[in-house]
Design an enzyme around this catalytic site. Structure first.
Site, PDB file in Angstrom:
ATOM      1  N   THR A  28       0.825  -1.216   0.000  1.00 26.46           N
ATOM      2  CA  THR A  28       0.000   0.000   0.000  1.00 26.46           C
ATOM      3  C   THR A  28       0.855   1.260   0.000  1.00 26.46           C
ATOM      4  O   THR A  28       1.889   1.298   0.660  1.00 26.46           O
ATOM      5  CB  THR A  28      -0.880  -0.014   1.266  1.00 26.46           C
ATOM      6  OG1 THR A  28      -1.825  -1.053   1.126  1.00 26.46           O
ATOM      7  CG2 THR A  28      -1.607   1.299   1.475  1.00 26.46           C
ATOM      8  N   THR A  82      -0.735   2.112   6.848  1.00 28.63           N
ATOM      9  CA  THR A  82      -0.572   0.861   6.095  1.00 28.63           C
ATOM     10  C   THR A  82      -0.504  -0.290   7.089  1.00 28.63           C
ATOM     11  O   THR A  82       0.020  -0.137   8.183  1.00 28.63           O
ATOM     12  CB  THR A  82       0.687   0.867   5.221  1.00 28.63           C
ATOM     13  OG1 THR A  82       0.886  -0.444   4.679  1.00 28.63           O
ATOM     14  CG2 THR A  82       1.932   1.273   6.003  1.00 28.63           C
ATOM     15  N   VAL A  86     -13.279  -3.978   1.513  1.00 29.44           N
ATOM     16  CA  VAL A  86     -12.633  -2.669   1.525  1.00 29.44           C
ATOM     17  C   VAL A  86     -11.920  -2.520   2.870  1.00 29.44           C
ATOM     18  O   VAL A  86     -12.504  -2.811   3.919  1.00 29.44           O
ATOM     19  CB  VAL A  86     -13.663  -1.530   1.337  1.00 29.44           C
ATOM     20  CG1 VAL A  86     -12.989  -0.167   1.454  1.00 29.44           C
ATOM     21  CG2 VAL A  86     -14.354  -1.657  -0.023  1.00 29.44           C
ATOM     22  N   ASP A  92      -8.893  -0.143   5.269  1.00 24.07           N
ATOM     23  CA  ASP A  92      -8.843   1.172   5.904  1.00 24.07           C
ATOM     24  C   ASP A  92      -8.451   2.286   4.948  1.00 24.07           C
ATOM     25  O   ASP A  92      -8.865   3.439   5.127  1.00 24.07           O
ATOM     26  CB  ASP A  92      -7.823   1.143   7.047  1.00 24.07           C
ATOM     27  CG  ASP A  92      -6.434   0.727   6.554  1.00 24.07           C
ATOM     28  OD1 ASP A  92      -6.346  -0.171   5.694  1.00 24.07           O
ATOM     29  OD2 ASP A  92      -5.440   1.316   7.017  1.00 24.07           O
TER      30      ASP A  92
END
Ligand code: ASP
Length: 302
Positions: free
Chosen positions: A170, A221, A199, A201
């Protein structure tokens, strides 16, 4: 005076150490993203443009888990999430579970600029993208052989629903520009082998992404479910706002106390209204880089 920090994900140390060549490639990718953002800040550009530019470069780099090169769902497809927030006025844009937009952070920015809504998902987000002129790309554009191998390895271990150590990936950026404005952006493919429709954070304002000029800008992350449950990015800002914590105190509480107590692993980058930067994680590594005006850039993995 400006400050900029970026991350390319926090996670477990890979089973085999990164080869020197791969490590150099990660350094190069982080350096390119940092300079894309810094070029804007050094020319008196705004923090919002800087974080969008830095994240766009990381999305285009197949090494990172965002845009091209993102991790695969258990069905072998790519579903992308992104958010961007302007600390000046708390305007924000977010998109989730999209499959055909090359740069999700740019679509999130359009949602922010459009202003009517904050968060668009799946087909509705893709329809908005086409309506505002984004040219759709095939889902295959995002898929790399490395991610296919990663999913296959995971399937063999029958661990699809038991992943607790997200792999590296991420991406995110936080910035304070010379006018004192803060902004944050985060973009991700989520976690390898996730259920379609899951989905995390990253695109949720307050969980993975938050910016408020009065306190700080944060991009997280790690194991997204925990960052969602703790509203981690907003929690840092709230500790500063309500409890008078410094950025460093607020981040220490999150990374050293609260997340480990919950068994949650990950990291975050943050910048406060004075330009102080924090890059912290409780995992073995986090791809990260930062720069402040007048100082050399620093880029690290471990
Ligand atoms: N936080 C991301 C998610 O859960 C994954 C990561 O940061 O690696 O979607």
């Amino acid at each position: 005076m400006y400050s900029l920090a970026i991350h390319g994900g926090a996670g477990a140390r890979p089973r085999a150490p990164l080869s020197a060549e791969r490590e150099r490639a990660y350094h190069r990718g982080l350096a390119q993203a940092l300079s894309a953002g810094e070029a804007i800040l050094a020319n008196a550009g705004c923090a919002l443009d800087a974080v969008e530019a830095a994240v766009t470069v990381l999305e285009d780099d197949p090494l990172f888990n965002a845009g091209r090169g993102a991790v695969l769902t258990r069905d072998g497809t790519v579903e992308l999430d992104a958010a961007i927030m302007d600390g000046k006025n708390l305007r924000a844009g977010a998109v989730a579970a999209i499959k055909h937009v090359r740069n999700p952070v740019q679509l999130a920015r359009r949602v922010l600029e459009d202003g009517g809504h904050v968060f668009l998902v799946a087909d509705g987000a893709e329809q908005f993208a086409e309506a505002v002129g984004f040219v759709p790309v095939a889902n295959d554009y995002f898929i790399t052989p490395y991610r296919q191998q990663q999913l296959a390895a995971l399937s063999r271990q029958h661990e699809l629903s038991a992943l607790d150590e997200p792999p590296f990936g991420t991406v995110g950026a936080v910035a304070r520009d010379s006018a004192g404005q803060l902004a944050a952006a985060t973009s991700t493919g989520g976690m390898t082998g996730k259920r379609p429709g899951r989905v995390g954070d990253s695109p949720v304002i307050g969980a993975g992404t938050y910016a408020d000029n009065h306190t700080c800008a944060v991009s997280t992350t790690g194991h997204g479910e925990w960052f969602l449950r703790t509203l981690q990015a907003y929690d840092i800002a709230a500790r500063m706002r309500y409890a008078g914590a410094t950025l460093s105190e607020a981040v220490s509480e999150a990374i050293e106390q609260r997340l480990p107590r919950l068994g949650a692993s990950g990291g975050l980058i943050a910048v406060d209204h004075r330009g102080e930067i924090e890059l912290r994680y409780n995992t073995p590594a986090m791809f990260r880089a930062s720069v402040r005006s007048g100082a050399p850039a620093s880029i690290h993995i471990y």
